[in-house]
Design a protein around this motif. Structure first.
Motif, PDB file in Angstrom:
ATOM      1  N   TYR A  13      -0.775 -26.245 -36.130  1.00 57.84           N
ATOM      2  CA  TYR A  13      -0.870 -24.783 -36.104  1.00 57.84           C
ATOM      3  C   TYR A  13      -2.121 -24.348 -35.343  1.00 57.84           C
ATOM      4  O   TYR A  13      -2.099 -23.346 -34.611  1.00 57.84           O
ATOM      5  CB  TYR A  13      -0.871 -24.213 -37.521  1.00 57.84           C
ATOM      6  N   SER A  14      -3.195 -25.082 -35.506  1.00 53.54           N
ATOM      7  CA  SER A  14      -4.405 -24.795 -34.725  1.00 53.54           C
ATOM      8  C   SER A  14      -4.125 -24.915 -33.231  1.00 53.54           C
ATOM      9  O   SER A  14      -4.554 -24.082 -32.431  1.00 53.54           O
ATOM     10  CB  SER A  14      -5.536 -25.760 -35.110  1.00 53.54           C
ATOM     11  N   LEU A  15      -3.390 -25.968 -32.874  1.00 58.36           N
ATOM     12  CA  LEU A  15      -3.072 -26.193 -31.466  1.00 58.36           C
ATOM     13  C   LEU A  15      -2.163 -25.087 -30.927  1.00 58.36           C
ATOM     14  O   LEU A  15      -2.359 -24.606 -29.803  1.00 58.36           O
ATOM     15  CB  LEU A  15      -2.416 -27.563 -31.299  1.00 58.36           C
ATOM     16  N   GLN A  16      -1.181 -24.684 -31.721  1.00 66.33           N
ATOM     17  CA  GLN A  16      -0.314 -23.572 -31.307  1.00 66.33           C
ATOM     18  C   GLN A  16      -1.131 -22.305 -31.064  1.00 66.33           C
ATOM     19  O   GLN A  16      -0.916 -21.584 -30.078  1.00 66.33           O
ATOM     20  CB  GLN A  16       0.743 -23.309 -32.373  1.00 66.33           C
ATOM     21  N   ALA A  17      -2.069 -22.036 -31.967  1.00 66.85           N
ATOM     22  CA  ALA A  17      -2.904 -20.841 -31.841  1.00 66.85           C
ATOM     23  C   ALA A  17      -3.778 -20.905 -30.596  1.00 66.85           C
ATOM     24  O   ALA A  17      -3.935 -19.914 -29.872  1.00 66.85           O
ATOM     25  CB  ALA A  17      -3.760 -20.668 -33.089  1.00 66.85           C
ATOM     26  N   ALA A  18      -4.351 -22.089 -30.327  1.00 71.35           N
ATOM     27  CA  ALA A  18      -5.216 -22.254 -29.153  1.00 71.35           C
ATOM     28  C   ALA A  18      -4.432 -22.081 -27.861  1.00 71.35           C
ATOM     29  O   ALA A  18      -4.902 -21.432 -26.910  1.00 71.35           O
ATOM     30  CB  ALA A  18      -5.893 -23.626 -29.194  1.00 71.35           C
ATOM     31  N   LYS A  19      -3.239 -22.647 -27.805  1.00 73.36           N
ATOM     32  CA  LYS A  19      -2.414 -22.523 -26.598  1.00 73.36           C
ATOM     33  C   LYS A  19      -1.955 -21.079 -26.388  1.00 73.36           C
ATOM     34  O   LYS A  19      -1.920 -20.587 -25.246  1.00 73.36           O
ATOM     35  CB  LYS A  19      -1.214 -23.468 -26.690  1.00 73.36           C
ATOM     36  N   LEU A  20      -1.620 -20.397 -27.465  1.00 73.29           N
ATOM     37  CA  LEU A  20      -1.224 -18.997 -27.346  1.00 73.29           C
ATOM     38  C   LEU A  20      -2.411 -18.151 -26.882  1.00 73.29           C
ATOM     39  O   LEU A  20      -2.255 -17.261 -26.031  1.00 73.29           O
ATOM     40  CB  LEU A  20      -0.701 -18.477 -28.677  1.00 73.29           C
ATOM     41  N   LEU A  21      -3.594 -18.449 -27.409  1.00 70.02           N
ATOM     42  CA  LEU A  21      -4.794 -17.728 -26.983  1.00 70.02           C
ATOM     43  C   LEU A  21      -5.033 -17.912 -25.490  1.00 70.02           C
ATOM     44  O   LEU A  21      -5.390 -16.960 -24.782  1.00 70.02           O
ATOM     45  CB  LEU A  21      -6.010 -18.202 -27.785  1.00 70.02           C
ATOM     46  N   LYS A  22      -4.818 -19.129 -25.006  1.00 72.39           N
ATOM     47  CA  LYS A  22      -5.000 -19.374 -23.568  1.00 72.39           C
ATOM     48  C   LYS A  22      -3.998 -18.566 -22.753  1.00 72.39           C
ATOM     49  O   LYS A  22      -4.359 -17.978 -21.727  1.00 72.39           O
ATOM     50  CB  LYS A  22      -4.848 -20.864 -23.259  1.00 72.39           C
ATOM     51  N   GLU A  23      -2.753 -18.528 -23.194  1.00 71.03           N
ATOM     52  CA  GLU A  23      -1.735 -17.732 -22.494  1.00 71.03           C
ATOM     53  C   GLU A  23      -2.134 -16.254 -22.460  1.00 71.03           C
ATOM     54  O   GLU A  23      -2.021 -15.586 -21.421  1.00 71.03           O
ATOM     55  CB  GLU A  23      -0.385 -17.879 -23.191  1.00 71.03           C
ATOM     56  N   ILE A  24      -2.604 -15.757 -23.589  1.00 74.44           N
ATOM     57  CA  ILE A  24      -2.990 -14.347 -23.687  1.00 74.44           C
ATOM     58  C   ILE A  24      -4.137 -14.032 -22.741  1.00 74.44           C
ATOM     59  O   ILE A  24      -4.111 -13.011 -22.023  1.00 74.44           O
ATOM     60  CB  ILE A  24      -3.381 -13.997 -25.139  1.00 74.44           C
ATOM     61  N   MET A  25      -5.131 -14.905 -22.696  1.00 67.60           N
ATOM     62  CA  MET A  25      -6.318 -14.640 -21.890  1.00 67.60           C
ATOM     63  C   MET A  25      -6.090 -14.918 -20.408  1.00 67.60           C
ATOM     64  O   MET A  25      -6.742 -14.308 -19.557  1.00 67.60           O
ATOM     65  CB  MET A  25      -7.496 -15.455 -22.426  1.00 67.60           C
ATOM     66  N   THR A  26      -5.179 -15.829 -20.097  1.00 64.31           N
ATOM     67  CA  THR A  26      -4.912 -16.149 -18.696  1.00 64.31           C
ATOM     68  C   THR A  26      -4.122 -15.039 -18.018  1.00 64.31           C
ATOM     69  O   THR A  26      -4.429 -14.636 -16.891  1.00 64.31           O
ATOM     70  CB  THR A  26      -4.148 -17.484 -18.584  1.00 64.31           C
ATOM     71  N   ASP A  27      -3.090 -14.550 -18.681  1.00 63.84           N
ATOM     72  CA  ASP A  27      -2.277 -13.438 -18.160  1.00 63.84           C
ATOM     73  C   ASP A  27      -2.544 -12.200 -19.012  1.00 63.84           C
ATOM     74  O   ASP A  27      -1.648 -11.675 -19.678  1.00 63.84           O
ATOM     75  CB  ASP A  27      -0.791 -13.809 -18.182  1.00 63.84           C
ATOM     76  N   TYR A  28      -3.770 -11.756 -18.969  1.00 63.16           N
ATOM     77  CA  TYR A  28      -4.222 -10.751 -19.923  1.00 63.16           C
ATOM     78  C   TYR A  28      -3.647  -9.373 -19.647  1.00 63.16           C
ATOM     79  O   TYR A  28      -3.645  -8.886 -18.515  1.00 63.16           O
ATOM     80  CB  TYR A  28      -5.744 -10.666 -19.910  1.00 63.16           C
ATOM     81  N   ASP A  29      -3.144  -8.774 -20.725  1.00 64.46           N
ATOM     82  CA  ASP A  29      -2.621  -7.412 -20.687  1.00 64.46           C
ATOM     83  C   ASP A  29      -3.237  -6.675 -21.868  1.00 64.46           C
ATOM     84  O   ASP A  29      -2.856  -6.902 -23.022  1.00 64.46           O
ATOM     85  CB  ASP A  29      -1.094  -7.431 -20.779  1.00 64.46           C
ATOM     86  N   SER A  30      -4.189  -5.809 -21.582  1.00 61.92           N
ATOM     87  CA  SER A  30      -4.920  -5.137 -22.659  1.00 61.92           C
ATOM     88  C   SER A  30      -4.011  -4.252 -23.506  1.00 61.92           C
ATOM     89  O   SER A  30      -4.313  -3.997 -24.674  1.00 61.92           O
ATOM     90  CB  SER A  30      -6.064  -4.299 -22.079  1.00 61.92           C
ATOM     91  N   THR A  31      -2.899  -3.804 -22.929  1.00 63.56           N
ATOM     92  CA  THR A  31      -1.984  -2.949 -23.692  1.00 63.56           C
ATOM     93  C   THR A  31      -1.184  -3.737 -24.728  1.00 63.56           C
ATOM     94  O   THR A  31      -0.587  -3.152 -25.636  1.00 63.56           O
ATOM     95  CB  THR A  31      -0.997  -2.216 -22.757  1.00 63.56           C
ATOM     96  N   MET A  32      -1.187  -5.073 -24.581  1.00 62.46           N
ATOM     97  CA  MET A  32      -0.415  -5.931 -25.483  1.00 62.46           C
ATOM     98  C   MET A  32      -1.292  -6.704 -26.462  1.00 62.46           C
ATOM     99  O   MET A  32      -0.771  -7.477 -27.267  1.00 62.46           O
ATOM    100  CB  MET A  32       0.423  -6.923 -24.668  1.00 62.46           C
ATOM    101  N   ILE A  33      -2.592  -6.489 -26.405  1.00 59.75           N
ATOM    102  CA  ILE A  33      -3.475  -7.341 -27.196  1.00 59.75           C
ATOM    103  C   ILE A  33      -3.263  -7.156 -28.697  1.00 59.75           C
ATOM    104  O   ILE A  33      -3.378  -8.101 -29.483  1.00 59.75           O
ATOM    105  CB  ILE A  33      -4.964  -7.120 -26.821  1.00 59.75           C
TER     106      ILE A  33
END
Length: 207
Positions: A19-39
């Motif tokens: 679960y930690s790994l899933q969270a870290a990978k999702l965080l990377k996706e969020i920050m790499t293709d960042y959309d402030s309206t979706m945060i």
């Protein structure tokens, strides 16, 4: 060290680390293709992962309370499960800071830290998988060293990023907000090292 009836604990440690790994990978996706309206929505996704890990950890605590025989000291099982949970919590806190600080754009120098974080969590997960067989696994100590090395590399990036922030950013509020985020990233990598250190302590006590 590990018997068949002990497998639940080891498998649960690995599940929580996943679960930690899933969270870290999702965080990377969020920050790499960042959309402030979706945060806001994206932080809810991370929280959902964190909540799943919490549930598994709570179930382990219930099993531990009823258990007569455990693979190692109850206190050590409880501490290790808490350290893994903290690892996931720390990752979630980075996403929460992107939301609460209303970040509009990601600073590029934050992304290499996320990559190191994923490496550290992956190594922790592998370490936990190998924990029942540590006496027969010559690479076990190397895994602990690898996590420590990643943490040292993240420390160097943290210092450089904080310096760069002070030099490049003229807006005091942005400096404060990004210091908060960089510190949260640093704590996330530190949390991985704490899990590895706890595993090492447990192994030494049971060698």
């Amino acid at each position: 060290m590990a018997r068949v009836k002990d497998s639940y604990y080891f498998e649960t440690f690995v599940e929580c680390a996943d679960y930690s790994l899933q969270a870290a990978k999702l965080l990377k996706e969020i920050m790499t293709d960042y959309d402030s309206t979706m945060i806001g929505e994206n932080t809810k996704k991370i929280h959902f992962i964190e909540h799943q890990g919490d549930q598994v950890k709570h179930n382990l605590t219930k099993v531990l309370a009823r258990a007569f025989i455990t693979p190692f000291d109850r206190e050590d099982i409880a501490e290790l499960s808490q350290k893994i949970d903290t690892m996931t919590d720390s990752i979630e806190s980075v996403g929460m800071r992107l939301y609460t600080n209303n970040i509009k754009k990601i600073r590029p120098d934050a992304l290499p830290v996320i990559s190191l974080l994923i490496n550290a969590v992956e190594d922790v997960k592998t370490l936990l998988k190998e924990m029942p067989n540590f006496k027969r696994n010559t690479a076990f100590k190397d895994l602990i060293i690898r996590v420590n090395s990643v943490e040292e590399e993240a420390d160097k990036l943290f210092i450089e990023n904080m310096h760069r922030l002070s030099v490049e950013e003229s807006d005091p509020m942005k400096v404060l907000m990004w210091r908060d985020i960089y510190n949260a990233l640093e704590r996330s990598v530190d949390a991985c090292e704490y899990v590895a250190d706890t595993v090492e302590m447990v192994v030494l006590k049971n060698s």
